[in-house]
Design a protein around this motif. Structure first.
Motif, PDB file in Angstrom:
ATOM      1  N   ASP A  13       0.813  -1.207   0.000  1.00 33.45           N
ATOM      2  CA  ASP A  13       0.000   0.000   0.000  1.00 33.45           C
ATOM      3  C   ASP A  13       0.851   1.263   0.000  1.00 33.45           C
ATOM      4  O   ASP A  13       0.548   2.243  -0.667  1.00 33.45           O
ATOM      5  CB  ASP A  13      -0.946  -0.002   1.210  1.00 33.45           C
ATOM      6  N   ALA A  14       1.960   1.225   0.775  1.00 27.50           N
ATOM      7  CA  ALA A  14       2.799   2.415   0.852  1.00 27.50           C
ATOM      8  C   ALA A  14       3.461   2.706  -0.491  1.00 27.50           C
ATOM      9  O   ALA A  14       3.564   3.854  -0.918  1.00 27.50           O
ATOM     10  CB  ALA A  14       3.869   2.222   1.936  1.00 27.50           C
ATOM     11  N   THR A  15       3.912   1.618  -1.180  1.00 27.35           N
ATOM     12  CA  THR A  15       4.560   1.805  -2.472  1.00 27.35           C
ATOM     13  C   THR A  15       3.604   2.349  -3.506  1.00 27.35           C
ATOM     14  O   THR A  15       3.896   3.279  -4.243  1.00 27.35           O
ATOM     15  CB  THR A  15       5.153   0.463  -2.961  1.00 27.35           C
ATOM     16  N   SER A  16       2.408   1.769  -3.577  1.00 24.47           N
ATOM     17  CA  SER A  16       1.456   2.166  -4.607  1.00 24.47           C
ATOM     18  C   SER A  16       0.933   3.566  -4.392  1.00 24.47           C
ATOM     19  O   SER A  16       0.456   4.208  -5.319  1.00 24.47           O
ATOM     20  CB  SER A  16       0.294   1.168  -4.651  1.00 24.47           C
ATOM     21  N   ALA A  17       1.022   4.058  -3.156  1.00 20.63           N
ATOM     22  CA  ALA A  17       0.494   5.388  -2.880  1.00 20.63           C
ATOM     23  C   ALA A  17       1.457   6.487  -3.275  1.00 20.63           C
ATOM     24  O   ALA A  17       1.085   7.654  -3.319  1.00 20.63           O
ATOM     25  CB  ALA A  17       0.160   5.510  -1.394  1.00 20.63           C
ATOM     26  N   ARG A  18       2.737   6.138  -3.555  1.00 21.44           N
ATOM     27  CA  ARG A  18       3.728   7.160  -3.847  1.00 21.44           C
ATOM     28  C   ARG A  18       3.939   7.303  -5.348  1.00 21.44           C
ATOM     29  O   ARG A  18       3.739   6.377  -6.120  1.00 21.44           O
ATOM     30  CB  ARG A  18       5.057   6.796  -3.177  1.00 21.44           C
ATOM     31  N   GLY A  19       4.397   8.498  -5.754  1.00 21.47           N
ATOM     32  CA  GLY A  19       4.742   8.712  -7.151  1.00 21.47           C
ATOM     33  C   GLY A  19       6.121   8.128  -7.441  1.00 21.47           C
ATOM     34  O   GLY A  19       6.750   7.526  -6.574  1.00 21.47           O
ATOM     35  N   HIS A  20       6.589   8.281  -8.682  1.00 25.09           N
ATOM     36  CA  HIS A  20       7.910   7.764  -9.015  1.00 25.09           C
ATOM     37  C   HIS A  20       8.617   8.694  -9.993  1.00 25.09           C
ATOM     38  O   HIS A  20       7.996   9.533 -10.641  1.00 25.09           O
ATOM     39  CB  HIS A  20       7.816   6.350  -9.599  1.00 25.09           C
ATOM     40  N   MET A  21       9.921   8.541 -10.065  1.00 25.26           N
ATOM     41  CA  MET A  21      10.763   9.306 -10.983  1.00 25.26           C
ATOM     42  C   MET A  21      11.518   8.328 -11.875  1.00 25.26           C
ATOM     43  O   MET A  21      11.925   7.257 -11.429  1.00 25.26           O
ATOM     44  CB  MET A  21      11.748  10.175 -10.194  1.00 25.26           C
ATOM     45  N   LYS A  22      11.721   8.712 -13.127  1.00 29.56           N
ATOM     46  CA  LYS A  22      12.470   7.871 -14.062  1.00 29.56           C
ATOM     47  C   LYS A  22      13.926   8.329 -14.106  1.00 29.56           C
ATOM     48  O   LYS A  22      14.221   9.489 -14.385  1.00 29.56           O
ATOM     49  CB  LYS A  22      11.868   7.953 -15.465  1.00 29.56           C
ATOM     50  N   ARG A  97      10.962   7.998  -1.986  1.00 30.34           N
ATOM     51  CA  ARG A  97      10.030   7.820  -3.106  1.00 30.34           C
ATOM     52  C   ARG A  97      10.374   6.580  -3.907  1.00 30.34           C
ATOM     53  O   ARG A  97      11.353   5.890  -3.635  1.00 30.34           O
ATOM     54  CB  ARG A  97      10.051   9.058  -4.001  1.00 30.34           C
ATOM     55  N   ASP A  98       9.578   6.330  -4.945  1.00 29.05           N
ATOM     56  CA  ASP A  98       9.782   5.195  -5.844  1.00 29.05           C
ATOM     57  C   ASP A  98      10.439   5.685  -7.138  1.00 29.05           C
ATOM     58  O   ASP A  98      10.280   6.833  -7.530  1.00 29.05           O
ATOM     59  CB  ASP A  98       8.447   4.532  -6.183  1.00 29.05           C
ATOM     60  N   TYR A  99      11.146   4.785  -7.802  1.00 28.48           N
ATOM     61  CA  TYR A  99      11.842   5.115  -9.046  1.00 28.48           C
ATOM     62  C   TYR A  99      11.585   4.049 -10.101  1.00 28.48           C
ATOM     63  O   TYR A  99      11.343   2.888  -9.792  1.00 28.48           O
ATOM     64  CB  TYR A  99      13.353   5.184  -8.824  1.00 28.48           C
ATOM     65  N   VAL A 100      11.669   4.471 -11.345  1.00 27.55           N
ATOM     66  CA  VAL A 100      11.878   3.524 -12.435  1.00 27.55           C
ATOM     67  C   VAL A 100      13.287   3.798 -12.925  1.00 27.55           C
ATOM     68  O   VAL A 100      13.583   4.884 -13.421  1.00 27.55           O
ATOM     69  CB  VAL A 100      10.873   3.725 -13.586  1.00 27.55           C
ATOM     70  N   ALA A 121      13.555   9.793 -19.673  1.00 27.16           N
ATOM     71  CA  ALA A 121      14.022   9.921 -18.293  1.00 27.16           C
ATOM     72  C   ALA A 121      13.913  11.359 -17.791  1.00 27.16           C
ATOM     73  O   ALA A 121      14.025  12.315 -18.551  1.00 27.16           O
ATOM     74  CB  ALA A 121      15.459   9.447 -18.188  1.00 27.16           C
ATOM     75  N   ASN A 122      13.700  11.492 -16.461  1.00 30.00           N
ATOM     76  CA  ASN A 122      13.696  12.795 -15.812  1.00 30.00           C
ATOM     77  C   ASN A 122      15.072  13.190 -15.315  1.00 30.00           C
ATOM     78  O   ASN A 122      15.345  14.371 -15.081  1.00 30.00           O
ATOM     79  CB  ASN A 122      12.731  12.797 -14.621  1.00 30.00           C
ATOM     80  N   ALA A 123      15.934  12.201 -15.089  1.00 29.97           N
ATOM     81  CA  ALA A 123      17.275  12.448 -14.570  1.00 29.97           C
ATOM     82  C   ALA A 123      18.154  11.275 -14.982  1.00 29.97           C
ATOM     83  O   ALA A 123      17.673  10.284 -15.535  1.00 29.97           O
ATOM     84  CB  ALA A 123      17.246  12.609 -13.051  1.00 29.97           C
ATOM     85  N   ALA A 124      19.477  11.394 -14.709  1.00 32.41           N
ATOM     86  CA  ALA A 124      20.399  10.357 -15.170  1.00 32.41           C
ATOM     87  C   ALA A 124      21.519  10.133 -14.171  1.00 32.41           C
ATOM     88  O   ALA A 124      21.907  11.039 -13.425  1.00 32.41           O
ATOM     89  CB  ALA A 124      20.991  10.746 -16.521  1.00 32.41           C
ATOM     90  N   THR A 125      22.040   8.901 -14.179  1.00 25.90           N
ATOM     91  CA  THR A 125      23.290   8.581 -13.505  1.00 25.90           C
ATOM     92  C   THR A 125      24.259   8.068 -14.561  1.00 25.90           C
ATOM     93  O   THR A 125      23.956   7.116 -15.274  1.00 25.90           O
ATOM     94  CB  THR A 125      23.085   7.509 -12.420  1.00 25.90           C
ATOM     95  N   LEU A 126      25.397   8.730 -14.678  1.00 32.70           N
ATOM     96  CA  LEU A 126      26.414   8.332 -15.650  1.00 32.70           C
ATOM     97  C   LEU A 126      27.567   7.687 -14.895  1.00 32.70           C
ATOM     98  O   LEU A 126      28.117   8.271 -13.962  1.00 32.70           O
ATOM     99  CB  LEU A 126      26.890   9.558 -16.433  1.00 32.70           C
ATOM    100  N   VAL A 127      27.924   6.461 -15.298  1.00 28.11           N
ATOM    101  CA  VAL A 127      28.924   5.679 -14.585  1.00 28.11           C
ATOM    102  C   VAL A 127      30.265   5.771 -15.304  1.00 28.11           C
ATOM    103  O   VAL A 127      30.347   5.551 -16.515  1.00 28.11           O
ATOM    104  CB  VAL A 127      28.487   4.203 -14.464  1.00 28.11           C
ATOM    105  N   ILE A 128      31.329   6.089 -14.540  1.00 27.79           N
ATOM    106  CA  ILE A 128      32.696   6.158 -15.071  1.00 27.79           C
ATOM    107  C   ILE A 128      33.594   5.249 -14.227  1.00 27.79           C
ATOM    108  O   ILE A 128      33.538   5.267 -12.994  1.00 27.79           O
ATOM    109  CB  ILE A 128      33.234   7.603 -15.028  1.00 27.79           C
ATOM    110  N   ASP A 129      34.405   4.461 -14.898  1.00 23.94           N
ATOM    111  CA  ASP A 129      35.337   3.545 -14.227  1.00 23.94           C
ATOM    112  C   ASP A 129      36.531   4.348 -13.705  1.00 23.94           C
ATOM    113  O   ASP A 129      37.253   4.982 -14.481  1.00 23.94           O
ATOM    114  CB  ASP A 129      35.798   2.490 -15.238  1.00 23.94           C
TER     115      ASP A 129
END
Length: 648
Positions: A13-22, A97-100, A121-129
């Motif tokens: 219930d808690a998860t479904s009640a919240r919005g999410h970000m991509k 919050r929840d994310y996709v 997407a609304n935001a990004a994570t860029l990975v660098i070695d």
């Protein structure tokens, strides 16, 4: 077609009640994106029950060591090759919050899927070695995120365990990549040293990096601002389809920006039809809504039964989109075959599909160092600035004004081959030029016919339209042609840019819109001269092909386009009025050939090359052309028509 794998947490219930970000995860191949996300969803308790155990058992059956990336790389081909080729979506939850999270492929050959993922997407994570450092693909992904309009970016410097969590290594990568992103106006929101394999700074703060005082990855994601629907922007409602229910025609689509309500007057582009919203349709609700806003998919009915079709763009009349058939674009090319000048592609813009031709390639941009070079082709995985021309008027927005209706994709042989953002720099909004405001107007019927005027003058009336760059020699040739034709008995008059702007068009400036209106008025005046039996010689830069085509449409049988050809270098060396010098120093903005485009004619009736021929030779070419095509004697001889005999 891109395959999508979705991993969802157990719903509560808690998860479904919240919005999410991509959030989209991008980075160079083998820099650890899938490992990072696998560890992330495990350490936050977001995995579905039994998923970890199932992957671990699968690894044991295959005699492989367990990898966190296996939680992500769900396709058999990916496990065999050790790379992500799919776009995988995972539901992830933090305390806030929840994310996709969209894990996009990093391998160069799968950039198309990366673009597909990042575009939503609304935001990004860029990975660098941390061990390998910044790679070409790292820079390309950073530039692509900018191109796709992603402004919230966290940089995860991964595999810090391989460099013993050396602060100097992290600081060097941070400084270099920040400088690169800043060169095209992007500031990363966070830069975080992490070890995805060991879980350092993913959810819990790492004891191995006491020098790092910033957020963990989860805290960084929670720090991103939730992107709300752009309800305060001008209304943009692309029509997806029209449905017939009982006696209603329901216009369906998704509102991209703004709001609409019952009673609003909508303008449908590019047809420019206006009509009121009669109702907003809804299903399984006690009362029909009276208003809808950005982000909602709705159906509306209209007060009048006008023709509306898929691809039309509805707006309010006071804030309409741009109407044009030509625009500039910054484009990322993914096609197997190179993009070349003159080739046609299908463009998808919102719900519309239209054929476009590559009119010009301005420059190709190196995403490694952002240098640019002239080129006649754009190879795969390259970024370029191009000019595209459509076969009909289309409704769109400059990306800097409205991103939602300023992005497009190109399709080549049924495959997505590129995507980009629209810029109207140097080009006019043609809405007013194609919209007739007057009504209840009737043309005056003259008692003097065209044949009577031609018999009196001994030649047909017409328009000799000179076009070319400033300094090409248009006015010099036009005045001398007028002088020679007058001596031969022709009724002829020169309409020149300077004298027209002193009177008829004195209220117009030099913006793309004013330039277009300037040419529209001249085309109408020249057509009146032609109908009076006079040869009107017009001497104007008239840089836009669509404006010259519009002038031709006013009097199509009388229009003769003369291209006074000379390259920019030649014209600049002449510079009779010192205009090029002022344009180079920035004193003159929007100067054709320097800071504004010039579109050379595709099929002019005559080309006179002033860079390689004398003025006298060019003048004689035009005079010979006029005598051959306008004098009654030549016209009759050409068509085997002889003058009528009159009884006296």
């Amino acid at each position: 077609m891109t395959s999508i794998t979705k991993i969802r947490p157990q719903a509560d219930d808690a998860t479904s009640a919240r919005g999410h970000m991509k959030i989209v995860i991008v980075g160079h191949v083998d820099h650890g994106k899938s490992t990072l996300v696998g560890r992330l969803i495990h350490d936050t308790g977001s995995l579905p029950e039994g998923k970890y155990e199932a992957i671990k058992a699968m690894s044991e059956r295959r005699g492989m060591p367990f990898e966190w990336a296996f939680l992500m790389d769900a396709l058999q081909a990916e496990r065999d090759q050790g790379i992500t080729i799919d776009t995988t979506q995972i539901w992830f939850k933090s305390e806030k919050r929840d994310y996709v999270i969209i894990d996009a492929p990093g391998h160069k050959e799968f950039l198309k899927n990366m673009v597909t993922g990042a575009a939503s997407a609304n935001a990004a994570t860029l990975v660098i070695d941390a061990h390998e450092g910044i790679q070409e693909q790292s820079k390309r992904h950073g530039y692509l995120l900018h191109l796709l309009g992603v402004r919230q970016i966290a940089i995860a410097v991964n595999k810090m365990d391989l460099v013993n969590f050396d602060e100097a290594v992290f600081n060097k990568i941070e400084a270099d990549f920040r400088a690169y992103l800043a060169s095209f106006g992007v500031t990363p929101t966070f830069m975080i040293p992490v070890s995805a394999r060991d879980g350092d700074n993913i959810v819990s703060r790492s004891e191995r990096a006491p020098w790092y005082k910033g957020p963990t990855l989860v805290e960084a994601l929670d720090g991103f601002e939730q992107v709300s629907a752009p309800t305060e922007q001008p209304l943009r409602f692309p029509v997806q389809d029209v449905y017939k229910f009982d006696d209603r025609r329901i216009i369906a689509g998704r509102i991209e920006t703004g709001r609409l309500k019952v009673g609003d007057t909508l303008l449908f582009s590019p047809s420019n039809k206006k009509v009121q919203v009669k109702s907003i349709e809804a299903w399984s609700v006690p009362h029909a809504p009276s208003e809808a806003h950005a982000g909602q998919s709705v159906g509306i009915t209209l007060s009048e039964q006008i023709f509306v079709e898929r691809g039309d763009l509805a707006s309010h009349a006071d804030h309409p989109p741009i109407e044009t058939d030509v625009f500039n674009a910054r484009l990322f090319w993914l096609g197997r075959d190179a993009l070349t000048v003159g080739k046609r592609y299908k463009m998808k813009l919102n719900t519309s599909e239209v054929q476009v031709t590559v009119q010009a390639i301005t420059k190709v941009i190196d995403t490694d160092d952002l240098s640019s070079a002239a080129s006649s082709r754009v190879e795969r995985n390259s970024v370029a600035e191009v000019t595209l021309r459509a076969r009909k008027m289309i409704a769109l927005d400059d990306y800097s004004t409205l991103a939602e209706t300023g992005r497009f994709v190109l399709v080549d042989n049924y495959d997505i081959a590129g995507g980009g953002i629209i810029s109207m720099d140097g080009y006019a909004d043609q809405r007013k030029l194609v919209t007739r405001a007057s009504s209840n107007i009737q043309r005056v019927e003259h008692r003097i016919t065209t044949d009577m005027r031609e018999e009196r003058h001994g030649h047909a009336g017409g328009i000799v339209w000179f076009t070319g760059l400033s300094g090409a020699g248009k006015s010099t040739i036009a005045v001398e042609v007028e002088n020679r034709l007058h001596a031969l008995g022709y009724q002829v008059y020169v309409l020149d840019g300077d004298n027209i702007r002193h009177g008829l068009n004195s209220n117009l400036g030099f913006s793309p819109e004013d330039r277009a209106e300037n040419i529209r008025r001249i085309g109408e005046v020249a057509a009146l001269f032609a109908s009076a039996g006079v040869i009107a010689i017009t001497s104007f830069i008239s840089p836009y092909r669509s404006d010259r085509d519009r002038a031709r449409e006013v009097a199509p049988d009388s229009f003769h386009e003369i291209y006074v050809k000379a390259d920019v270098a030649t014209c600049e060396s002449r510079d009779p009025k010192g205009l090029y010098k002022k344009a180079r120093t920035g004193e003159i903005a929007e100067f054709t050939g320097i800071s504004a485009p010039y579109e050379a004619p595709e099929a002019p009736e005559l080309v006179v090359d002033t860079a390689n021929s004398s003025v006298d030779d060019c003048v004689q070419q035009v005079v010979d052309y006029v005598r051959e095509n306008f004098s009654l004697e030549s016209r009759r001889a050409k068509h085997g028509i002889w003058p009528p005999e009159f009884d006296i």
